[in-house]
Every structure is written in C-alpha cells, then in structure tokens.
Design a protein around this motif. Structure first.
Motif, PDB file in Angstrom:
ATOM      1  N   PHE A  36       0.860  -1.196   0.000  1.00 17.54           N
ATOM      2  CA  PHE A  36       0.000   0.000   0.000  1.00 17.54           C
ATOM      3  C   PHE A  36       0.887   1.233   0.000  1.00 17.54           C
ATOM      4  CE2 PHE A  36      -3.032   2.935   2.253  1.00 17.54           C
ATOM      5  CZ  PHE A  36      -3.933   3.006   1.199  1.00 17.54           C
ATOM      6  N   ASN A  37       1.104   1.773  -1.191  1.00 18.78           N
ATOM      7  CA  ASN A  37       2.097   2.835  -1.299  1.00 18.78           C
ATOM      8  C   ASN A  37       1.437   4.204  -1.431  1.00 18.78           C
ATOM      9  OD1 ASN A  37       4.578   3.990  -1.470  1.00 18.78           O
ATOM     10  ND2 ASN A  37       4.797   3.643  -3.660  1.00 18.78           N
ATOM     11  N   LYS A  38       0.619   4.553  -0.453  1.00 13.98           N
ATOM     12  CA  LYS A  38      -0.030   5.870  -0.487  1.00 13.98           C
ATOM     13  C   LYS A  38       0.294   6.627   0.796  1.00 13.98           C
ATOM     14  CE  LYS A  38      -4.129   4.091  -2.952  1.00 13.98           C
ATOM     15  NZ  LYS A  38      -4.077   4.646  -4.308  1.00 13.98           N
ATOM     16  N   LYS A  39       0.396   7.945   0.673  1.00 11.55           N
ATOM     17  CA  LYS A  39       0.541   8.785   1.861  1.00 11.55           C
ATOM     18  C   LYS A  39      -0.825   8.866   2.529  1.00 11.55           C
ATOM     19  CE  LYS A  39       3.753  11.167   3.906  1.00 11.55           C
ATOM     20  NZ  LYS A  39       4.937  10.522   4.408  1.00 11.55           N
ATOM     21  N   ILE A  40      -0.853   8.717   3.835  1.00  7.57           N
ATOM     22  CA  ILE A  40      -2.118   8.758   4.579  1.00  7.57           C
ATOM     23  C   ILE A  40      -2.150  10.080   5.350  1.00  7.57           C
ATOM     24  CG2 ILE A  40      -3.516   7.638   6.353  1.00  7.57           C
ATOM     25  CD1 ILE A  40      -1.661   5.086   5.648  1.00  7.57           C
ATOM     26  N   ILE A  41      -3.109  10.930   4.993  1.00  8.17           N
ATOM     27  CA  ILE A  41      -3.210  12.230   5.651  1.00  8.17           C
ATOM     28  C   ILE A  41      -4.483  12.220   6.489  1.00  8.17           C
ATOM     29  CG2 ILE A  41      -3.316  14.733   5.308  1.00  8.17           C
ATOM     30  CD1 ILE A  41      -2.299  13.447   2.287  1.00  8.17           C
ATOM     31  N   VAL A  42      -4.318  12.398   7.776  1.00 11.00           N
ATOM     32  CA  VAL A  42      -5.471  12.364   8.683  1.00 11.00           C
ATOM     33  C   VAL A  42      -5.793  13.791   9.108  1.00 11.00           C
ATOM     34  CG1 VAL A  42      -6.430  11.377  10.783  1.00 11.00           C
ATOM     35  CG2 VAL A  42      -4.640  10.132   9.547  1.00 11.00           C
ATOM     36  N   LEU A  43      -7.000  14.225   8.793  1.00  3.23           N
ATOM     37  CA  LEU A  43      -7.456  15.546   9.240  1.00  3.23           C
ATOM     38  C   LEU A  43      -8.248  15.325  10.518  1.00  3.23           C
ATOM     39  CD1 LEU A  43      -8.643  17.088   5.855  1.00  3.23           C
ATOM     40  CD2 LEU A  43      -6.340  16.868   6.805  1.00  3.23           C
ATOM     41  N   ASP A  44      -7.779  15.935  11.576  1.00  3.92           N
ATOM     42  CA  ASP A  44      -8.324  15.658  12.906  1.00  3.92           C
ATOM     43  C   ASP A  44      -9.162  16.839  13.358  1.00  3.92           C
ATOM     44  OD1 ASP A  44      -8.641  14.149  15.097  1.00  3.92           O
ATOM     45  OD2 ASP A  44      -6.546  14.144  15.709  1.00  3.92           O
ATOM     46  N   ASP A  45     -10.461  16.611  13.606  1.00  2.00           N
ATOM     47  CA  ASP A  45     -11.296  17.773  13.921  1.00  2.00           C
ATOM     48  C   ASP A  45     -11.175  18.216  15.369  1.00  2.00           C
ATOM     49  OD1 ASP A  45     -12.907  15.956  15.272  1.00  2.00           O
ATOM     50  OD2 ASP A  45     -14.769  16.511  14.245  1.00  2.00           O
ATOM     51  N   PHE A 114      -2.286   9.395  -2.498  1.00  2.00           N
ATOM     52  CA  PHE A 114      -2.619   9.657  -1.096  1.00  2.00           C
ATOM     53  C   PHE A 114      -4.062   9.240  -0.826  1.00  2.00           C
ATOM     54  CE2 PHE A 114      -3.853  13.383  -3.521  1.00  2.00           C
ATOM     55  CZ  PHE A 114      -5.114  13.693  -3.021  1.00  2.00           C
ATOM     56  N   ILE A 115      -4.369   9.056   0.458  1.00  2.95           N
ATOM     57  CA  ILE A 115      -5.765   8.984   0.887  1.00  2.95           C
ATOM     58  C   ILE A 115      -5.958  10.001   2.011  1.00  2.95           C
ATOM     59  CG2 ILE A 115      -6.077   6.545   0.276  1.00  2.95           C
ATOM     60  CD1 ILE A 115      -5.962   5.920   3.319  1.00  2.95           C
ATOM     61  N   ILE A 116      -7.184  10.475   2.116  1.00  2.00           N
ATOM     62  CA  ILE A 116      -7.506  11.426   3.201  1.00  2.00           C
ATOM     63  C   ILE A 116      -8.489  10.747   4.145  1.00  2.00           C
ATOM     64  CG2 ILE A 116      -8.537  13.646   3.803  1.00  2.00           C
ATOM     65  CD1 ILE A 116      -7.780  14.672   1.027  1.00  2.00           C
ATOM     66  N   ILE A 117      -8.133  10.745   5.422  1.00  2.00           N
ATOM     67  CA  ILE A 117      -9.055  10.260   6.451  1.00  2.00           C
ATOM     68  C   ILE A 117      -9.536  11.473   7.240  1.00  2.00           C
ATOM     69  CG2 ILE A 117      -9.289   8.871   8.543  1.00  2.00           C
ATOM     70  CD1 ILE A 117      -7.123   7.016   7.447  1.00  2.00           C
ATOM     71  N   SER A 118     -10.839  11.684   7.221  1.00  2.00           N
ATOM     72  CA  SER A 118     -11.438  12.753   8.020  1.00  2.00           C
ATOM     73  C   SER A 118     -11.780  12.124   9.370  1.00  2.00           C
ATOM     74  CB  SER A 118     -12.684  13.261   7.302  1.00  2.00           C
ATOM     75  OG  SER A 118     -13.410  14.133   8.119  1.00  2.00           O
TER      76      SER A 118
END
Length: 479
Positions: A36-45, A114-118
């Motif tokens: 799984f070669n994606k950057k994981i960006i977590v936006l934390d509310d 990349f993937i974005i996790i909200s």
C-alpha cells in the motif's frame, strides 16, 4: 426513524460469530500494508484523534510548508489538526478547501498517491457530511481523481464505541446504548437521531444518500474471513455512496482494512470518515505499552504541574469530582460567567494566572477549572452564546499563554480546550505523539518552536476513561 434499544453488552458480545485467528489476520494485514504505497493524511477535527498512535507527527497548521514536511517524512501517515469541531460551517468549508488544494498540489509535486481520512468523533458529532464533501469536490476539481465511495467507520474500541448490525453503540458499563440515545446525539450544534449508520448518513445528508444504497460490511462476513466477498462489495460502490463498517474488536477493523487496500490497489477511490481505530491499523502502528512518568518527564523539575479543565460533558464532571479527592492538587475556579462584564473578566483572568504561577513555582500542582454551570442566555441566543464561548475558550488559552513559569507537565481536559491550548497557548506547530498514558488518552511531546519545548502535554478527551481516569493520570505524572 425507529429507536434502537439498549442492549446488555455481555449478552450481545457473547452471541457474535467467533473471532478468527488473529495471527493469521496480522500476517495478511502486514503483507497488504507493504503493497500500500499511499501517503495517509489524517485531518483531525480535534486533537484527540491521535489517541491510538505513537511516533507520528501532528501539524497544527496546513501551510504548504507543513504539508510538504508531512509528505517528506518516512512515516506513511501524518496528522493535521484542523480543530474544525470548534468552527462554524463556513470556516470549516474554507479550511477543507484550502487543505485539499495544498494536499493535491503537494502530492503532484512528490508524485505520490494519497488517501484522506477525516477523523471525526466516535460518538458521531462534527461537521458531517460537509467536511468529506468539500474534500471530495476540491480534490476532484483539482485532479483527475474521482471518488467512488465514502467509508464510515466510527468504531473505537478503547472508548467502547462499537458497530453491530449497522447500529453504532456507546458502551456504558454493562450497557450498549445506541449512539442516537446518548447525550452526544443531543449536541446543540451537531445533534442527530439515527443510530443505524446508513440512516444516520441519510439523516445528515438530508436524504441525498439513502440508507438502502449503502454497502454494509457485516460481522458475519468479516469474522468468516470472506475477504474476497468484502472486496467485491467494495468494488461495487459508485456515486460516492456510503460503506458502513461493522466492528467490535480491532481484528474486525483489520480484516476490513485488508479488503479496503485490495480494492484501492484495484483502482477504487474512497474518502474516509472514521474514529481513531482506522488510523492505527492503516498506518501500520504497532501496539505500545502505556507511557510511564520516566518516559514523559524528560527534564525533572521542582515545579508543580498544571491541569486545565474546560469540558462540560457528564463524564468530565464525574472525573472532576474524583480528582477533587487528590490531596496534592490545589483547585482554582475560573469564573467564566464574568465574560459578560469585560473589566471584571480581565481581572479574573489575571487572578487565575497569578495564583497558578505562584503555586506552580512552590512545587504545587494546580487544577484550573471553568465554572461548572453553563452560561445560558435563554431562547434563540445560540449564536450569541457561541461568541461568548469562543471568548471563554480564548481566556482559558491565555492563562497558559501568559504563564511565566514552566509547569512540570500539562493536562488539558476536553477536545476543543486541548486544541486551543496546544496551538495558541503553547504555540505548537509540530508535535510528536509519544503514545498513550491511559487507553485513548494521548500525549504530545511539544516541538522546539513551542512555548515549553519537549513538554509532556496530555490531551484528555471529554468523553473517554472511567470515573477515576483523570485522577489516575494526574497521579502518574505527579509520581
């Protein structure tokens, strides 16, 4: 919407399908993560989203410089603290447009998927579906990416937030209470009625997404390791329809992540709205023992610690009552109702700062707490109350900002309180998550740019822990 009933936790958990061999699942997951070669960006509310991870960076702004630094790290995952749960809808929209644009530009520059996790609240409060919709629309308008679906996964084992038969529960002792029946569902800003997650998505989207169009990943399929079937379900998702994840233990979530990675590697694009469990698994974060005082207080000092209590949820009030029995703490009430009288309010802030400083210098640990009665201006005054609550929050933050003595540690109780103190009070731009001091209670080590570099800063969510947890944490750090 039909009301879901309160269940007996022990009976329900005993009736579920057997848990598969965790060693086998871990081996499968490890193999998928390597591919799984994606950057994981977590936006934390709010800053409690790091409550399951360690050794991960948290950036408190979303400048091109910070996001570029996150992409340049070897670690596959980094967090951006948006604190958007404390924003208006308009501020949230603007922030998420800006973030999505910078992420897309930075990813193109680094030639990195990349993937974005909200990362939202495990009890379903927050700006949903606004945040993920804005992220989706912005990324799609700036790139060739098109999102097939949105994965909804509020499972968070450490806090007893479990999803069974598509209904999300909050465990309270021996009871499993449907989320829609809890105090969290009555939130003045983010309230809802549905506990069934498909119906919740329908309710929150005002009917734009129908519960019957969602894809449901069942515990039966998950625990029988029907991974190919789960992948087929994920491959069938189109039109940004919702994927509802059932999970009761980490092993359930791991099996879902295996299926998700396979579907994404086969070309599916998902947006994620989740609680903190998903980030730990997809980020490949190992288990780590709870932190000790020796690991956290790197520079021993004779000064006392500082505890700031802003949250008003029931659990905080119960924990605060137990904290009051600690004989090593001096308590200072901050009368925030004086916010209605600016001159008196200013004098009150200064009194709290001066008293705290004097006691901390004497080696005394201090707990500053906001007056426990809510400020109620009466009917139809929500906007006005919100403005005053921002002033109160700023005042709480200013207490830390204006301290002229370095406490030996700081504990902040409540998501918004801890966020404001971290970014504004302590001027943190990048912190490292050291780990957890108790399950679900994360600790930042502040960066060199902050007011107190290398300080152990405990972010204590409003709604996590048992009645004694706040006192337990204070005792660990007090030693």
């Amino acid at each position: 919407m039909a009301h879901s009933e309160i269940l007996n936790a022990h009976e329900v958990l005993a009736s579920l399908p057997a848990v598969p061999d965790t060693t086998q699942v871990d081996a499968l997951l490890e193999r998928e993560l390597l591919d799984f070669n994606k950057k994981i960006i977590v936006l934390d509310d709010d800053p409690t989203g790091v409550q399951t991870v360690h050794g991960v960076s948290v950036y408190t702004d979303w400048t091109a410089e910070s996001i570029n630094a996150g992409f340049a790290e070897e670690q596959s995952m980094f967090f951006i603290l948006t604190n958007s749960r404390g924003f208006t809808a308009a501020e949230t929209k603007q922030a998420h447009e800006d973030i999505a644009r910078v992420i897309q530009e930075t990813a193109a520059k680094h030639k990195k998927d990349f993937i974005i996790i909200s990362r939202g609240d495990s009890t379903l409060r927050g700006h949903y579906p606004l945040e993920t919709e804005v992220l989706k629309n912005t990324v799609e308008s700036e790139s060739a990416i098109s999102f097939d679906g949105e994965v909804i996964m509020p499972f968070f084992q450490e806090g007893g937030r479990l999803t069974i038969n598509n209904i999300h529960y909050v465990q309270d002792g021996e009871q499993l209470v449907p989320a829609g029946e809890t105090e969290f569902a009555k939130d003045r800003t983010f309230g809802y009625t549905a506990s069934h997650l498909g119906e919740w998505a329908e309710e929150k989207s005002n009917g734009a997404f129908k519960a019957q169009d969602a894809v449901y990943l069942s515990l039966e399929d998950i625990r029988a390791l029907r991974i190919n079937h789960l992948v087929e379900q994920l491959m069938s998702v189109t039109d940004f329809n919702k994927v509802i994840v059932n999970a009761v233990q980490y092993v359930d979530a791991k099996i879902v992540v295996i299926a998700l990675i396979r579907a994404m590697n086969a070309g599916k694009q998902f947006m994620f709205r989740s609680a903190a469990a998903l980030t730990k698994i997809i980020g490949g974060i190992s288990d780590k023992a709870l932190l000790t005082k020796e690991e956290l207080i790197i520079e021993p000092s004779d000064n006392g610690g500082l505890i700031m209590i802003g949250s008003h949820v029931k659990k905080t009030t119960e924990q605060f009552e137990v904290l009051k029995t600690a004989d090593f703490i001096e308590f200072i009430e901050f009368d925030v109702h004086l916010v209605l009288y600016p001159e008196q309010f200013e004098a009150e802030i200064n009194r709290v700062i001066d008293t705290s400083e004097r006691l901390i210098r004497q080696g005394q640990t201090v707990a500053v707490y906001t007056k426990r009665e809510r400020l109620d201006l009466g009917d139809n005054q929500q906007e006005e109350e919100l403005k005053l609550s921002v002033k109160i929050s700023d005042a709480v933050t200013s207490i830390v900002k204006n301290l002229r003595v370095r406490p030996s540690f700081i504990i902040a109780k409540g998501g918004i309180t801890s966020s404001d103190i971290g970014t504004n009070g302590l001027s943190v731009q990048r912190a490292t998550v050291a780990g957890q001091i108790q399950p679900g209670i994360p600790v930042w080590l502040t960066g060199s740019e902050s007011k107190f570099p290398g300080m152990a800063y405990v972010i204590f969510p409003g709604n996590v822990g048992s009645k004694t947890s706040l006192k337990d944490v204070a005792e660990i750090l007090h030693g």
